[in-house]
Each structure stands twice: as C-alpha cells, then as structure tokens.
Design an enzyme around this catalytic site. Sequence first.
Site, PDB file in Angstrom:
ATOM      1  N   VAL A 123      22.233 -43.008 -23.569  1.00 49.69           N
ATOM      2  CA  VAL A 123      21.210 -41.979 -23.164  1.00 49.69           C
ATOM      3  C   VAL A 123      20.160 -42.273 -22.160  1.00 49.69           C
ATOM      4  CG1 VAL A 123      21.329 -40.905 -25.310  1.00 49.69           C
ATOM      5  CG2 VAL A 123      19.501 -42.384 -24.798  1.00 49.69           C
ATOM      6  N   GLU A 124      20.416 -43.647 -21.502  1.00 49.03           N
ATOM      7  CA  GLU A 124      19.584 -43.878 -20.546  1.00 49.03           C
ATOM      8  C   GLU A 124      20.258 -43.936 -19.039  1.00 49.03           C
ATOM      9  OE1 GLU A 124      16.558 -46.884 -21.430  1.00 49.03           O
ATOM     10  OE2 GLU A 124      16.977 -46.548 -23.613  1.00 49.03           O
ATOM     11  N   MET A 125      20.855 -45.273 -18.738  1.00 52.35           N
ATOM     12  CA  MET A 125      21.754 -45.248 -17.703  1.00 52.35           C
ATOM     13  C   MET A 125      23.067 -45.347 -17.784  1.00 52.35           C
ATOM     14  SD  MET A 125      18.961 -48.070 -16.078  1.00 52.35           S
ATOM     15  CE  MET A 125      19.539 -48.332 -14.455  1.00 52.35           C
TER      16      MET A 125
END
Lengths: 342, 358
Positions: free
Chosen positions: B152-154
């Site tokens: 859900v980030e990078m």
Amino acid sequence: MPFLKTTAPLLSLSVLATLLSGASLVSADDLKMTTIASGLDNPCGIAIQPDTGHLFVTCNKSVLRIDPKAPGKTHEEIVGFPTDVYGKGPKYNISGLGASFLDSNTLVVGGGGLPDGKEIVRFYEVGSTPGQPKKADDMKFKSGPIPPGKDSVRGEGNFYGVVPIGTTLFISCNGDDTKGWVSTIALQGGKPGKLTPTIATKVVTGVDAPTPVAKSPEGELAVGQLGEITVPHDSLYTTYDPASHKLTKKVKIGLHDITGLAFSKSGKIYALDFAWLKPEDGGLFTIKVDGDSAKSTQLQKILHPTAMAFAADGSLYITALGQPADSGSGMKGSVIKIEGLD
Amino acid sequence: MRTMKARMRSKTVAGMAVVAGAFLLVLSVANGQGTSGQSQAAPGAFQLEAPKGLDPVPVPDDNVMTHPKVELGKRLFFDPRLSLDNSTSCASCHDPKTGWSDGQPVSDGVKGKTGTRNAPTVMNAAYNYFQFWDGRSPSLEDQAMHPILNPVEMAMPSMDEVVAKLKKVPGYQEEFGKVFPDGITATNLQKAIAAFERTILSGNAPYDHFEAGDKSALSAAALRGKDLFFGKANCAACHSGPSFTDGGFHNTGVGMDRDNPDVGRETVTHLLGDRGSFKTPTLRDIARTAPYMHDGSLATLEDVINLYDKGGIINDQLDEEMFPLNLTAEEKKDLITFLKEGLASDNYPYVEVPTLPQ
C-alpha cells in the site's frame, strides 16, 4: 640494552595485569546455586537480619522470615498488607517492595500496595525468632505519604529500594516519572522524620525509574536507574554523595532493567537484570566500572529477579518472580542462594 | 601531544606506555578509525555535527558517513522510481515541506491505496532505538526497505526488482560505483538512504538556548509552558531526553475505543502489556508535523493537549502516566506556546528536491 633489561620484567607484569584486569575472577562455573524457598507469591524485596542471618522477604500481602539453615520453610512474619497490581500484562500482585534493617530488630519496608500519593514507608519491630504473625498496620513507625503536589504530580508510590546510610534512609520512588525521586527520611534517636523528595534522578540522569539502592564501599549512595521496560539496554549505574546529594558517577551498563544492586565484601558490584522485554537475558551480573564506561558480565541466568542482599558469610540471596501466571498471584516466586562470589 | 624528541627521552615504563598509546592513536586516526566507526581522514568523510541540544548522532560501524553516500541517499530518498508505478518516493510521505511527514492523517501509496498509520517524521529518527510506530525495525538501514516493499506504499514486489530498475539508470551505476565497491545492491541502497536520513536533525531551538544560559530565549508564556511540560502536565514522563522522546512505547488510549483497534507494539512483542502501545515520537519541530498520534486522528496540538488533559482514553492497558491533568485554559495555551516556539529549530533541516540521476 639497559632499558630493556630493567623494563622487560615490569612489562611482563604489566601485561599480566592488563590481561587480568578485564577478566572476571569468578565465572558461572565457580558458583553454587541453591533454591532456599519456592512457591512464593511475587517476592520483590529482601533484607537480612544482622544478628540471626534470617532472610526477610517482602511478598504479596506478607513479609516472610526464612532461616537459611532451614531451607524450604517459611514463616509469615507480617501479614495483611494492601495489594496493588503491577504491570499491564503480565501482571503481578505486589505489596511490600524494598526492605532493609536499621538494626537487628527494626525492619523497614517500602510500600507498593497502595496508590501513588498514599504509599508509606513502614517500620516494624521484629524479634530474633519467629513468633505470632504481626499485622501490617501494626507498625512501630511510619513515614509518608508524599501526596500530589508541587514536588510530585500525582504523589509518590512503589518504593522499590530502601537503604540506610548514616542517619538517613534513602528510598527509591516510582510515582512522578518526570522526576524519578529518591526520597529521604532523617533518622533521629531511632525515629523517622518526614518522607521527603530529595534527588530528582530522572532530571539529573535523563533515564527513568530509580529502582535498586545500596551503599557503596566508598559510602556513597548507589542507584540503579531501570529505564523504560520497553527499551533495551538503557539501565544506568549511578552514585551520589549522600550528604550533598550530588551525582558523582553515571555510566551505562548495558542491562535492560536493573532491579538489584549489591556490593560484595571485596567491593565488587553485582546487579540483577529483570529484562522485561527479553527474559532470557535476565539474571545476575557483575559490573566493572572503568571511568565513564562499564562492562557487565552475566554470571547466572535467573528468570525475573527482583532484589538481592549479601549475607555476612558472603552468600548472596536473590528473590525472583519466576514465570508469572496470567495475572495476579504467581506463586512461582523463589529465593535463591548463590555461593562462590567474591 | 608529546613530540618525537620527548618520546625518545622517556625511560620509564609508564612513559613508554603513554608513548605506545599515543603512537597507536596516531595510527588509528591515519587509518580513519574515529569514534563510532566514523572516518575522520578518509576522502569524502562527512562530519556529522549534532545541533545544539542533541547528543552525538549514533552511526553504525558498518555504514560510515561520507558526502557521496549522503548525496546518493538523498537522490534515492526523493526518487519515485523506487515505486512500482514510479509515482511514490520516500519523500512523498516524508516531505521536508511538511515536517518530513506528509500533513495527512494516513498516507497515500501507489494506485491510490492508503495506509493505516500516520507517516512519522524523519527528523531525529537517527536517534530512535526502533523505527516505525510499533518499533518493528531495529535500524534506519532496515527500515528503508519496508515502505518500498509495502503493497500500500511503494509496492515493489522485491528488492531484487528495485535493484534491477536502478541498474538501468547509468547515473545510478556511476554514483553507486563511487560509493560502494560492489555497486548497486539492496543493502547499499538501504545504507545510502539511512546515511541521508541521519543528516535530518532538529535541535538548536529556543529551549536549547535557554538551557545553555540565554534566559531571554523563551517568551514568558513559553517559559510557563516549559514549567508545565516538566511538571504538572507530566509530558516529560515520556517526552524526555534531548529529542523529547524516551524511545519507549506507551498506550495513551488513542484508537482503543474502536472495533478491532490497532494494537501497535503488541503485534511485535506479543506481550499483553504492549497492547495499544506506540512509540513516543519526538516533539522537536512538532508544530510542523500535524496531524498527530499514530493514526493522525488529532488535527491540532490543542486536540492533543485536550486528550492528555482528560487522561487519555480508558482501556485495560492504559499507561499509568495517563491521568487527568486538570489544566486551566491558560495553562493549555502556555503549554502549546512552549511546544510551538520553544522546540522550533533555528535551522529547520529543509532539503531541496535534488536532480535525479538519468
């Protein structure tokens, strides 16, 4: 060459001294460990009666007397202490904490079973032999409380350590965590004065929770700063001038949560690490202070050790909580005797 | 320092010992073995000076600071190519313009996905014993890879794929080659980012000047606030030390009144006592890092003070340091003045977005 002829043997000695200085003269293999008592209810403090050598152990609700010559037998010396819960999981029921003898018949118990701001230091008259259990409120004297006020936001409590130095009793307190008070009681004519916040150890050292206190061989007040139980390796060994209350030494010792501090007859420093976050790291350590640094060496693994005291014959007695129950009264506590220390 | 001539004259064992010690010291400096493993004489050595009020920055022996490494780390920190769709860099959530956080309650990642926790500031992260709100990472080096791989980030599938991407950029081949003998590797990428992050320091604030003796450094209101901070308001019970954090974990009750609350540190330690506990954040430059708490649920410092004033949110693992403070409106105002003015660095560690390698 004259220089080498005269210095060679000196160099040899100096090399030998260098090799020895960093090495502990005692290793775990040299020690004898015996369980003196077991099945105890959260033992947190220990004091040794000067004339008899009897152990007085503060437990949940009571103070037990144990004759080391009769291991396995315990006698309820004082009963009916109030109980509080320590910890958020695991949880421990606790009552009296730090303990010390002022003389052969005066036992001092730092309280842990009352809320902060209501806690007191209790003074009991105890005899040389076990008798009818005394009630906890049947005190010879008491000192405190330190209520909420300008010195302590919510008042003081959890008096983990008690040690007399001269005519002053020093008590480690764990109420106001912005200060980390070591409090004092002046003793005059055998009577205690007012319990007074005296050394703000957290302000002075930057580390939380003064816990074990002891008198160093140099006559100074030695205090172990436990630190945060959620942070590893943050405990400190510190000393203070008992008259001026000024800090004289502060070193990191690499322990997680120092709970016991004691000096052997030879002047060696011994410490206990509760190691809340990593119990397998806990146990008995020696601490060698060298200037502004210190080296700690583990001698014996012990699960959740809480306090210790040296007897006159050089034996060391240690209280340990053992593995807690899910909450409340663990009944897994013990008193351990260690022989062979120097 | 003794001269060579003075050394030759010494005949005592003690004198020879001093000579030997001094000689070894000269050797060690020449070899670049300074304190904390920091190279003091090696080319490109980065002298990391802590601002006033802070302790020396801890630097691991296996990741010494050099200028080329810090510069490389900066470029990587700001490079969105480290993400799956080239949209999100470390700086997307840790933006120098917003206190090295991102000004949002929780952060946005690739493809519009959102996280569950507020982006912690990078300021003074160099001093943290643990990284992340739940302390699951033991170092800056280790932490660097987590957001890169977090879906859900990078959202990169693996560090191998990150390395493969970087190897296609000639500029990175060159820059990594200047810093690391073995070029572009996951470990070297993490080391470079960590080295850069170690330079993001907040200190040298009015509070520090006051403590150093300048009694005019704090306004009357900030001074009253300081006294409350270290007294009645009980802040220093946890927000202690040079970076205003004890580095420990505490349960203030935030979020514990929800269904299925984020239990924080308990997920790492599996200790009941750590349920709902989160790492004490630094308060340095705190005015820049709104919103607050691990879930970003408190928009302003006023909201934070009100939470603490009422004693937090009651739950079974509420920290014993949480209790009603009974602060007056004036006291709350003074406390906030101290936080905003007293802890604002004179030299906020702002960094411009660098040119990225091509």
